[in-house]
Design a protein around this motif. Sequence first.
Motif, PDB file in Angstrom:
ATOM      1  N   UNK A  84       4.075  -8.505   2.823  1.00  0.00           N
ATOM      2  CA  UNK A  84       3.528  -7.402   2.043  1.00  0.00           C
ATOM      3  C   UNK A  84       3.766  -7.614   0.551  1.00  0.00           C
ATOM      4  N   UNK A  85       2.724  -7.424  -0.233  1.00  0.00           N
ATOM      5  CA  UNK A  85       2.854  -7.465  -1.689  1.00  0.00           C
ATOM      6  C   UNK A  85       2.388  -6.120  -2.237  1.00  0.00           C
ATOM      7  N   UNK A  86       2.803  -5.782  -3.464  1.00  0.00           N
ATOM      8  CA  UNK A  86       2.309  -4.535  -4.061  1.00  0.00           C
ATOM      9  C   UNK A  86       0.773  -4.472  -4.086  1.00  0.00           C
ATOM     10  N   UNK A  87       0.133  -5.623  -4.323  1.00  0.00           N
ATOM     11  CA  UNK A  87      -1.332  -5.645  -4.367  1.00  0.00           C
ATOM     12  C   UNK A  87      -1.926  -5.261  -3.012  1.00  0.00           C
ATOM     13  N   UNK A  88      -1.300  -5.772  -1.950  1.00  0.00           N
ATOM     14  CA  UNK A  88      -1.757  -5.468  -0.597  1.00  0.00           C
ATOM     15  C   UNK A  88      -1.650  -3.955  -0.336  1.00  0.00           C
ATOM     16  N   UNK A  89      -0.519  -3.376  -0.768  1.00  0.00           N
ATOM     17  CA  UNK A  89      -0.328  -1.941  -0.559  1.00  0.00           C
ATOM     18  C   UNK A  89      -1.357  -1.146  -1.350  1.00  0.00           C
ATOM     19  N   UNK A  90      -1.653  -1.638  -2.570  1.00  0.00           N
ATOM     20  CA  UNK A  90      -2.668  -0.971  -3.373  1.00  0.00           C
ATOM     21  C   UNK A  90      -4.005  -0.936  -2.626  1.00  0.00           C
ATOM     22  N   UNK A  91      -4.356  -2.079  -2.019  1.00  0.00           N
ATOM     23  CA  UNK A  91      -5.615  -2.157  -1.259  1.00  0.00           C
ATOM     24  C   UNK A  91      -5.607  -1.171  -0.087  1.00  0.00           C
ATOM     25  N   UNK A  92      -4.473  -1.096   0.605  1.00  0.00           N
ATOM     26  CA  UNK A  92      -4.351  -0.177   1.740  1.00  0.00           C
ATOM     27  C   UNK A  92      -4.564   1.261   1.297  1.00  0.00           C
ATOM     28  N   UNK A  93      -3.966   1.601   0.154  1.00  0.00           N
ATOM     29  CA  UNK A  93      -4.066   2.976  -0.362  1.00  0.00           C
ATOM     30  C   UNK A  93      -5.480   3.321  -0.802  1.00  0.00           C
ATOM     31  N   UNK A  94      -6.138   2.359  -1.444  1.00  0.00           N
ATOM     32  CA  UNK A  94      -7.507   2.613  -1.890  1.00  0.00           C
ATOM     33  C   UNK A  94      -8.388   2.921  -0.673  1.00  0.00           C
ATOM     34  N   UNK A  95      -8.194   2.143   0.396  1.00  0.00           N
ATOM     35  CA  UNK A  95      -8.949   2.397   1.629  1.00  0.00           C
ATOM     36  C   UNK A  95      -8.693   3.785   2.174  1.00  0.00           C
ATOM     37  N   UNK A  96      -7.414   4.156   2.207  1.00  0.00           N
ATOM     38  CA  UNK A  96      -7.042   5.450   2.784  1.00  0.00           C
ATOM     39  C   UNK A  96      -7.568   6.614   1.946  1.00  0.00           C
ATOM     40  N   UNK A  97      -7.439   6.490   0.630  1.00  0.00           N
ATOM     41  CA  UNK A  97      -7.894   7.577  -0.247  1.00  0.00           C
ATOM     42  C   UNK A  97      -9.404   7.741  -0.144  1.00  0.00           C
ATOM     43  N   UNK A  98     -10.104   6.617  -0.135  1.00  0.00           N
ATOM     44  CA  UNK A  98     -11.563   6.675  -0.053  1.00  0.00           C
ATOM     45  C   UNK A  98     -11.988   7.411   1.208  1.00  0.00           C
TER      46      UNK A  98
END
Length: 322
Positions: A84-98
């Motif tokens: 896991x990297x911070x960038x990966x988590x950012x991607x996960x969050x963008x998906x969830x928020x969308x």
Amino acid sequence: HHHQERLIMGGDIVLVIVVITALGFDFTNGFHDTANAVSTAVGTRAMSPRVAVSLAAILNFVGAFISLKVAATIGKGIVDAGVVTPTLIFAALVGAITWNLITWWYGLPSSSSHALIGGLIGATIAAAGTGAVNVSGLVDKVIVPGILSPVLAFFIAGVAILVAYLVSGRQRPGPVARGFRLGQFVTSSLFALAHGTNDAQKTMGVITLALIASGHLSAEGFAVPTWVIISSAAAIAGGTWSGGWRIIKTMGTRIVKMDPAQGFAAQGTGAAVLLSATSLGYPLSTTQVISGAIMGSGAAKRVSAVRWGIAGNILTAWALTL
């Protein structure tokens, strides 16, 4: 050396963005799921929307401090923390928020939790392949509880409403309705507390995971820093306070027409299922649990009381969400 410094600087910027995005997710979770805690009480006129929303916001905040088991499940039980990297988590969050925003726009009560977990899994697979997903953890802690919890809530609420009618059957309707409305203050509060406990922790888990991934925390022990707990609690409470009025309409009136006794049974059941799951570290969907309970309390009264078409829409939304 200079290059390394630049990298660390850049990493910190990504981390800050991740933390802000995670709290943003938490906020959307709050307004997305306010409806769950509030709609039955508002729908049966047990309390005014304003009172209900304020109460839910406060209790969501308090609930976030109760336990940290769910945070640990999100943080270390679902994907391999090593990749896991911070960038990966950012991607996960963008998906969830969308997804939260799309379902909110259409007034669908979908699960923020599953959106987050789905986002985490998707980003991990894209970054590191399917091997980095802890399949047994996913099945045991997310999928099985996810399928069982609404079904369990359905049956428990059905039993609860029948018991409630047996107990109150011979009384005059006026005092009974008043009693159940008062009862809904209690169950609504418990439900909001349970929601804060289960849902704010998902954000805490993600932020803690990002801190570990960026090297700001050690991976031993998985300890959630206090500032993370407080800010997650505040974000979910803020989201609740700003209110998801669109979804309240769906939940409170469209699924089943409820009387105060049913509202009481549904919320009490929902809170019980959620609090039990939280103590076992299962990140449940609050949305699924309360929907199951609402349908159970409706079906026990009269099978035709539940609008099964809407139930079908919700099922589809769940399947899509993850």
